[in-house]
Motif scaffolding. Sequence first.
Motif, PDB file in Angstrom:
ATOM      1  N   TRP A  77     -33.633 108.498 101.821  1.00 17.12           N
ATOM      2  CA  TRP A  77     -33.794 108.547 103.270  1.00 17.12           C
ATOM      3  C   TRP A  77     -34.974 107.671 103.674  1.00 17.12           C
ATOM      4  O   TRP A  77     -35.905 107.478 102.898  1.00 17.12           O
ATOM      5  N   ALA A  78     -34.933 107.154 104.894  1.00 12.48           N
ATOM      6  CA  ALA A  78     -36.003 106.293 105.392  1.00 12.48           C
ATOM      7  C   ALA A  78     -36.523 106.814 106.725  1.00 12.48           C
ATOM      8  O   ALA A  78     -35.750 107.221 107.590  1.00 12.48           O
ATOM      9  N   CYS A  79     -37.830 106.778 106.882  1.00  6.25           N
ATOM     10  CA  CYS A  79     -38.447 107.109 108.164  1.00  6.25           C
ATOM     11  C   CYS A  79     -38.148 106.004 109.181  1.00  6.25           C
ATOM     12  O   CYS A  79     -37.672 104.923 108.831  1.00  6.25           O
ATOM     13  N   CYS A  80     -38.464 106.263 110.429  1.00  2.00           N
ATOM     14  CA  CYS A  80     -38.276 105.256 111.473  1.00  2.00           C
ATOM     15  C   CYS A  80     -39.041 103.976 111.160  1.00  2.00           C
ATOM     16  O   CYS A  80     -38.586 102.882 111.474  1.00  2.00           O
ATOM     17  N   CYS A  81     -40.215 104.101 110.537  1.00  2.00           N
ATOM     18  CA  CYS A  81     -41.025 102.922 110.232  1.00  2.00           C
ATOM     19  C   CYS A  81     -40.476 102.154 109.041  1.00  2.00           C
ATOM     20  O   CYS A  81     -40.840 100.989 108.837  1.00  2.00           O
ATOM     21  N   GLY A  82     -39.618 102.775 108.232  1.00  3.77           N
ATOM     22  CA  GLY A  82     -39.020 102.110 107.090  1.00  3.77           C
ATOM     23  C   GLY A  82     -39.881 102.079 105.847  1.00  3.77           C
ATOM     24  O   GLY A  82     -39.418 101.701 104.773  1.00  3.77           O
ATOM     25  N   ARG A  83     -41.150 102.482 105.962  1.00  2.42           N
ATOM     26  CA  ARG A  83     -42.047 102.385 104.806  1.00  2.42           C
ATOM     27  C   ARG A  83     -41.827 103.508 103.811  1.00  2.42           C
ATOM     28  O   ARG A  83     -41.991 103.315 102.614  1.00  2.42           O
ATOM     29  N   THR A  84     -41.496 104.690 104.288  1.00  2.00           N
ATOM     30  CA  THR A  84     -41.286 105.823 103.399  1.00  2.00           C
ATOM     31  C   THR A  84     -39.802 105.968 103.112  1.00  2.00           C
ATOM     32  O   THR A  84     -38.997 106.140 104.020  1.00  2.00           O
TER      33      THR A  84
ATOM     34  N   TYR B 188     -31.679 104.245 112.510  1.00  2.00           N
ATOM     35  CA  TYR B 188     -32.744 104.064 111.512  1.00  2.00           C
ATOM     36  C   TYR B 188     -32.239 104.073 110.073  1.00  2.00           C
ATOM     37  O   TYR B 188     -33.043 104.178 109.139  1.00  2.00           O
ATOM     38  N   ALA B 189     -30.949 103.968 109.862  1.00  2.00           N
ATOM     39  CA  ALA B 189     -30.431 103.814 108.505  1.00  2.00           C
ATOM     40  C   ALA B 189     -30.888 102.474 107.940  1.00  2.00           C
ATOM     41  O   ALA B 189     -31.260 101.555 108.681  1.00  2.00           O
ATOM     42  N   MET B 190     -30.859 102.363 106.617  1.00  3.11           N
ATOM     43  CA  MET B 190     -31.256 101.131 105.952  1.00  3.11           C
ATOM     44  C   MET B 190     -30.217 100.779 104.897  1.00  3.11           C
ATOM     45  O   MET B 190     -30.002 101.535 103.945  1.00  3.11           O
TER      46      MET B 190
ATOM     47  N   MET C 291     -36.999 112.330 111.488  1.00  2.00           N
ATOM     48  CA  MET C 291     -37.544 111.968 110.189  1.00  2.00           C
ATOM     49  C   MET C 291     -38.986 111.522 110.400  1.00  2.00           C
ATOM     50  O   MET C 291     -39.251 110.603 111.176  1.00  2.00           O
ATOM     51  N   ARG C 292     -39.922 112.199 109.747  1.00  2.00           N
ATOM     52  CA  ARG C 292     -41.336 111.890 109.936  1.00  2.00           C
ATOM     53  C   ARG C 292     -41.976 111.621 108.585  1.00  2.00           C
ATOM     54  O   ARG C 292     -41.570 112.181 107.569  1.00  2.00           O
ATOM     55  N   CYS C 293     -43.008 110.784 108.579  1.00  2.00           N
ATOM     56  CA  CYS C 293     -43.684 110.492 107.319  1.00  2.00           C
ATOM     57  C   CYS C 293     -45.180 110.390 107.557  1.00  2.00           C
ATOM     58  O   CYS C 293     -45.648 110.276 108.685  1.00  2.00           O
ATOM     59  N   ASP C 294     -45.934 110.414 106.456  1.00  2.00           N
ATOM     60  CA  ASP C 294     -47.383 110.327 106.556  1.00  2.00           C
ATOM     61  C   ASP C 294     -47.843 108.945 107.012  1.00  2.00           C
ATOM     62  O   ASP C 294     -48.940 108.791 107.538  1.00  2.00           O
TER      63      ASP C 294
ATOM     64  N   PRO D 115     -25.032 107.756 107.423  1.00  7.09           N
ATOM     65  CA  PRO D 115     -25.746 108.702 108.290  1.00  7.09           C
ATOM     66  C   PRO D 115     -27.065 108.133 108.802  1.00  7.09           C
ATOM     67  O   PRO D 115     -27.643 107.201 108.218  1.00  7.09           O
ATOM     68  N   ALA D 116     -27.561 108.696 109.873  1.00 10.37           N
ATOM     69  CA  ALA D 116     -28.871 108.322 110.400  1.00 10.37           C
ATOM     70  C   ALA D 116     -29.939 108.497 109.328  1.00 10.37           C
ATOM     71  O   ALA D 116     -29.934 109.484 108.584  1.00 10.37           O
ATOM     72  N   HIS D 117     -30.839 107.532 109.225  1.00 10.61           N
ATOM     73  CA  HIS D 117     -31.980 107.521 108.297  1.00 10.61           C
ATOM     74  C   HIS D 117     -31.603 107.337 106.827  1.00 10.61           C
ATOM     75  O   HIS D 117     -32.489 107.240 105.974  1.00 10.61           O
ATOM     76  N   ALA D 118     -30.322 107.271 106.502  1.00  8.99           N
ATOM     77  CA  ALA D 118     -29.928 107.133 105.101  1.00  8.99           C
ATOM     78  C   ALA D 118     -30.231 105.732 104.579  1.00  8.99           C
ATOM     79  O   ALA D 118     -30.134 104.742 105.309  1.00  8.99           O
TER      80      ALA D 118
END
Length: 210
Positions: free
Chosen positions: A171-178, A142-144, A191-194, A156-159
């Motif tokens: 950092w990015a959530c799995c959905c990429g929006r946050t 889920y890195a971007m 990694m969780r987001c609203d 790193p993961a989610h970075a």
Amino acid sequence: MPTSAPRDRSSPAYVHPSAIVDARARIGKATRVWAHAQVRENARIGRECNVGTGVYVGAGVIVGDRCKIENNASLFEGLTLEDGVFVGPHVVFTNDRRPRAVNPDGSLQTAADWAIGASTVRHGASIGAGAIVLPGLTIGAYAMVGAGAVVTKDVPAHAVVVGNPARASGWACCCGRTRAAAMVPDADGAMRCDACRSQAGAADPARRDR
């Protein structure tokens, strides 16, 4: 790259008449290989993938299920993409940190004269348009990677990484929006987001047989 209604997951792969797919390559069900793409010998592409116009997939490259590879991306030998990876247009995955056309004696180099630098992109990661990834690296789940970035070290993961050389910007959530510098993975790597309330973590999911 063409889009359409959701495809039948059991349907055979589609290969455009102008694409070149070696007989020793394996293409998964419901995958689409579009115009002027080339898939070399012993490459493996999973199910439900899109391989865009002009994409090059090198010999022995492994692509997981449900990956999107946009137009004119270059996936050279030594690369593994896990499931759900997005590769933007004109992305280049290199595989030689010391490229030369000839040896010191002037003879043309062959595969025996250099060692492939293998790279891996973990589940769900995204590589932005025009990015360049140097050999021997791992891009985490889920890195971007930002458009035009030059990736010179592991991500790193989610970075979220941007620039040349690519540096972390958040950092990015799995959905990429946050995407936020203040939002960091939990102790378990999740990694969780609203926006999506995802419970998915950085750990790679079990791979399925193709």
